[in-house]
Design a protein around this motif. Structure first.
Motif, mmCIF file in Angstrom:
data_model
loop_
_atom_site.group_PDB
_atom_site.id
_atom_site.type_symbol
_atom_site.label_atom_id
_atom_site.label_comp_id
_atom_site.label_asym_id
_atom_site.label_seq_id
_atom_site.Cartn_x
_atom_site.Cartn_y
_atom_site.Cartn_z
ATOM 1 N N UNK A 106 0.853 -1.196 0.000
ATOM 2 C CA UNK A 106 0.000 0.000 0.000
ATOM 3 C C UNK A 106 0.887 1.244 0.000
ATOM 4 N N UNK A 107 1.164 1.780 -1.184
ATOM 5 C CA UNK A 107 2.075 2.924 -1.275
ATOM 6 C C UNK A 107 1.489 4.166 -0.614
ATOM 7 N N UNK A 108 0.200 4.407 -0.810
ATOM 8 C CA UNK A 108 -0.416 5.583 -0.191
ATOM 9 C C UNK A 108 -0.345 5.489 1.332
ATOM 10 N N UNK A 119 2.247 7.111 6.482
ATOM 11 C CA UNK A 119 3.000 6.791 7.706
ATOM 12 C C UNK A 119 4.221 7.695 7.848
ATOM 13 N N UNK A 120 4.770 8.117 6.707
ATOM 14 C CA UNK A 120 5.966 8.965 6.718
ATOM 15 C C UNK A 120 5.626 10.447 6.577
ATOM 16 N N UNK A 121 4.336 10.767 6.613
ATOM 17 C CA UNK A 121 3.918 12.164 6.546
ATOM 18 C C UNK A 121 4.160 12.814 5.207
ATOM 19 N N UNK A 122 4.079 12.022 4.124
ATOM 20 C CA UNK A 122 4.356 12.523 2.774
ATOM 21 C C UNK A 122 3.130 12.319 1.901
ATOM 22 N N UNK A 123 2.746 13.329 1.142
ATOM 23 C CA UNK A 123 1.599 13.182 0.254
ATOM 24 C C UNK A 123 2.026 12.495 -1.041
ATOM 25 N N UNK A 124 1.062 11.868 -1.698
ATOM 26 C CA UNK A 124 1.327 11.184 -2.969
ATOM 27 C C UNK A 124 1.741 12.196 -4.025
#
Length: 381
Positions: free
Chosen positions: A111-113, A118-123
């Motif tokens: 699950x890439x999204x 989890x790392x606080x990064x948007x797609x």
């Protein structure tokens, strides 16, 4: 530390952090001086791994006032290195078995999204590449501790001499390229006024690419660790290609790192080629003379075309999948195998010695390769 000679003095200070025993190509110095003539430039620093790049040298740091220059950061925004402490004893390494089965090509099946969240990064729209190493000089390398030189710092990092480590060198993949392309299409190699709407837009995209690149390294590490049946703890992660605010001699500037490790973010790893040691170092002293930057690796001695030609005359492709450390190399792209051959790079020992003699770092440990992952053949299909 050398001062670059020039017949037409650049508007900025030009410094080269390298000893007389280091070989620095004249074209790299010319590029450094050319950048130093850019409007608003205050300081241009070449590090011991300085070598020519596309329009601007690699292994350099630049401080400008009032303007920022996306082309100095380049297309791999957020490229950097992370180091993981692996919960596996070095004596239990099974490099040959791992080399037969490790495969990081293609999209991750998780699950890439969710991983990014989890790392606080948007797609970003480039998630098909998330968790992949990429080409060029990128790699994921399982390492063993060769020697510990500063036991106190080594222990403070929670490291153990008998355990394996994992070093990941990768960046923001297509996201950084798209970000630079959007700028170049409008401005070419020109700078951006720091208070302009275009500068703010670029910096927003830049910061996203930096964070996405850090998450990408974390997923590359996870895939590598899953592949060898181990777990790991991230010890450090630093960025080599970025632009950030900097106070320089009382002036508010922009610090551009183009293939340069940060001096001001704690310990860093400076790797050699896949056939040499890597150095875990601790920044020391006053980093202002080097624009708070360090060498990010050995630096190329030959360009890719020359490396291919020279290496094909001297080595078979098969011979380059083993190193003098008896380590294994996974690289099924024959051109890349020759381009990235150890002799194509400067001696890492000399690069690090230059930094030590300049009072910029202290060596904590040396790390030796066990298995280097570059690419599988089907990456191009």
């Amino acid at each position: 530390m050398m001062t670059a000679p020039t017949s037409t003095p650049p508007s900025a200070q030009v410094r080269i952090i390298a000893s007389s025993q280091s070989w620095v190509e004249g074209e790299a110095v010319r590029q450094l001086e050319a950048v130093a003539r850019s409007p608003g430039m205050r300081l241009a620093v070449g590090l011991p791994d300085l070598h020519p790049g596309k329009g601007a040298p690699v292994g350099a740091a630049f401080a400008s006032e009032g303007l920022l220059y996306p082309y100095l950061v380049g297309n791999d925004i957020g490229c950097g290195m992370g180091l993981w402490d692996v919960d596996l004893l070095a004596r239990k390494a099974k490099a040959e078995r791992w080399a037969a089965r490790l495969d990081l090509e293609g999209p991750w099946d998780g699950d890439t999204d969710g991983f990014l969240a989890e790392h606080g990064v948007k797609a970003s729209g480039f998630e098909m590449a998330l968790g992949t190493v990429g080409g060029g000089n990128h790699f994921a390398e399982i390492q063993r501790v060769d020697a510990v030189h500063d036991g106190k710092t080594f222990d403070a990092l929670g490291l153990k001499g008998e355990r394996l480590l994992l070093l990941v060198h990768s960046g923001s993949r297509g996201l950084g390229e798209a970000t630079l392309r959007a700028h170049v299409d409008r401005h070419g190699a020109g700078g951006l006024a720091q208070d302009s709407a275009d500068a703010r837009k670029y910096l927003t995209r830049h910061d996203h690419a930096v964070e996405w690149g850090r998450a990408n390294r974390a997923l590359v590490a996870r895939r590598m660790l899953d592949g060898i049946g181990a777990t790991g703890r991230r010890v450090l992660d630093v960025c080599h290609n970025s632009v950030t605010p900097l106070k320089l001699e009382g002036c508010a500037c922009w610090l551009h790192r183009k293939g340069a490790a940060p001096w001001d973010q704690g310990p860093v790893v400076i790797p050699g080629s896949r056939g040499s040691l890597s150095y875990l170092v601790l920044p020391v002293g006053d980093g202002s003379a080097s624009a708070y930057s360090l060498a990010h690796g050995a630096g190329r001695k030959w360009n890719r075309t020359n490396a291919r030609e020279r290496m094909r005359e001297r080595f078979s492709a098969e011979s380059l999948t083993r190193t003098s450390f008896k380590s294994h190399v996974i690289c099924e792209d024959r051109d890349l195998l020759f381009e990235e051959a150890p002799p194509a790079y400067k001696p890492i020992d000399r690069v690090v010695t230059d930094l030590v003699e300049a009072g910029l770092v202290r060596v904590v440990a040396t790390l030796a390769p066990v298995l280097t992952y570059k690419t599988r053949a089907h990456a191009r299909s």
